[in-house]
Design an enzyme around this catalytic site. Structure first.
Site, PDB file in Angstrom:
ATOM      1  N   HIS A 130      -0.506   1.505   2.519  1.00  0.00           N
ATOM      2  CA  HIS A 130       0.215   0.308   2.057  1.00  0.00           C
ATOM      3  C   HIS A 130      -0.280  -0.090   0.669  1.00  0.00           C
ATOM      4  CE1 HIS A 130       2.061  -3.772   2.457  1.00  0.00           C
ATOM      5  NE2 HIS A 130       1.029  -4.103   1.687  1.00  0.00           N
ATOM      6  N   GLU A 131      -1.597  -0.110   0.494  1.00  0.00           N
ATOM      7  CA  GLU A 131      -2.162  -0.455  -0.818  1.00  0.00           C
ATOM      8  C   GLU A 131      -1.820   0.609  -1.859  1.00  0.00           C
ATOM      9  OE1 GLU A 131      -3.370  -3.384  -1.392  1.00  0.00           O
ATOM     10  OE2 GLU A 131      -3.091  -3.872   0.723  1.00  0.00           O
ATOM     11  N   HIS A 134       1.439  -0.094  -3.568  1.00  0.00           N
ATOM     12  CA  HIS A 134       1.415  -0.971  -4.741  1.00  0.00           C
ATOM     13  C   HIS A 134       1.173  -0.163  -6.013  1.00  0.00           C
ATOM     14  CE1 HIS A 134       1.830  -4.870  -2.907  1.00  0.00           C
ATOM     15  NE2 HIS A 134       0.780  -4.711  -2.112  1.00  0.00           N
ATOM     16  N   GLU A 179       6.127  -6.227  -0.628  1.00  0.00           N
ATOM     17  CA  GLU A 179       5.415  -5.821   0.583  1.00  0.00           C
ATOM     18  C   GLU A 179       6.253  -4.883   1.449  1.00  0.00           C
ATOM     19  OE1 GLU A 179       2.172  -6.518   1.463  1.00  0.00           O
ATOM     20  OE2 GLU A 179       2.099  -7.255  -0.588  1.00  0.00           O
TER      21      GLU A 179
END
Length: 291
Positions: A130-131, A134, A179
């Site tokens: 998930h990070e 970004h 997100e």
């Protein structure tokens, strides 16, 4: 690298970016000079602040320090076709993870110990991915501004004019939309939607003691019940009021989005296309590579 998963060779951010993220980013790009302002005014200060905090009060993970976590990171990076950032583990009782990067600078990721203690290895990798989302989507510039504005609002509730408040609302809207893209990156790395939904379930109401007792199927049904609230005008209005000042969409909404995308033609086509490209690169003389 885990060869049982599809290796997404040549993966681009727009291959998985959520439509809401695309729309919100396009809106921000219409604000002249915002990108350059963040880089010039906030970039170097934030970079030095975070680096000092990480190097002084966190553990830098590598092949000699917590190698099992380092392997999870490099495996996720291999699947998402990107270079690994620095990974730090920080003692903190609040389960959280975050990342920071300005283009051309060394990116890093921070995971809190309380989050690691609550999750399985697969779920930890999902958080890492998930990070990584970004970074893959180059959210760094706007992410920095959004975090600074949220911090400013908490410290000084009446800090801004109507224009500043409007910008803050736009940044929060963008942050929530971003997100969704990062959750998709997490799904691409783990290639198991239940892993991602389990992370969200534990973030909503988990702890090291409660996490093993939670029922994922019941949480998925809870996400579907959340959808039903929109059947009335009042319900939809209350949902909007609930989320408009949040930095993240509510967990059940994120779970619903992952549930939908995991069964979509777009997701399955992306995996199939990248699998073919990977096999062609792995065996250029023809035929299929056996896992």
């Amino acid at each position: 690298m885990n060869l049982s998963k599809t290796q997404l060779i040549g993966l681009k951010a727009d291959d998985f970016r959520h439509p809401l993220d695309q729309q919100a980013t396009a809106t921000l790009k219409q604000l002249p000079g915002l990108d350059m302002m963040v880089r010039s005014l906030l970039g170097s200060v934030a970079e030095q602040f975070f680096y000092l905090n990480n190097i002084a009060a966190s553990i830098l993970v590598n092949d000699k320090q917590l190698p099992h976590l380092y392997n999870l990171l490099t495996d996720a990076c291999g699947i998402l076709d990107m270079e690994p950032p620095q990974l730090y583990i920080q003692q903190n009782p609040v389960p959280n993870a975050y990342t920071f990067a300005m283009q051309g600078k060394q990116p890093f990721m921070v995971l809190h110990t309380s989050l690691i203690e609550m999750l399985t290895p697969q779920e930890i990798q999902g958080v890492m991915a998930h990070e990584l989302g970004h970074l893959k989507c180059e959210h760094g510039v706007y992410l920095t501004l959004a975090n600074m504005m949220v911090l400013g609002a908490r410290l000084l509730p009446n800090w801004g004019t109507a224009i500043a408040q409007s910008l803050q609302n736009q940044m929060l809207e963008w942050l929530r939309c971003a997100e969704f893209s990062c959750d998709r990156a997490a799904l691409l790395a783990t290639q198991d939607p239940k892993v991602i939904m389990s992370i969200l379930m534990k973030l909503a109401g988990g702890s090291p003691t409660l996490a093993p007792q939670l029922n994922l199927e019941a949480f998925i049904q809870q996400a579907r019940d959340y959808d039903a609230i929109s059947d009335t005008i009042l319900g939809e209005m209350l949902k909007q009021l609930q989320t408009e000042q949040l930095t993240h969409p509510v967990p059940v909404l994120r779970a619903r989005e992952i549930d939908r995308w995991a069964t979509s033609q777009d997701y399955n086509h992306l995996l199939e296309t990248r699998q073919i490209e990977y096999n062609q690169k792995a065996n250029p003389k023809g035929g299929w590579r056996n896992w």
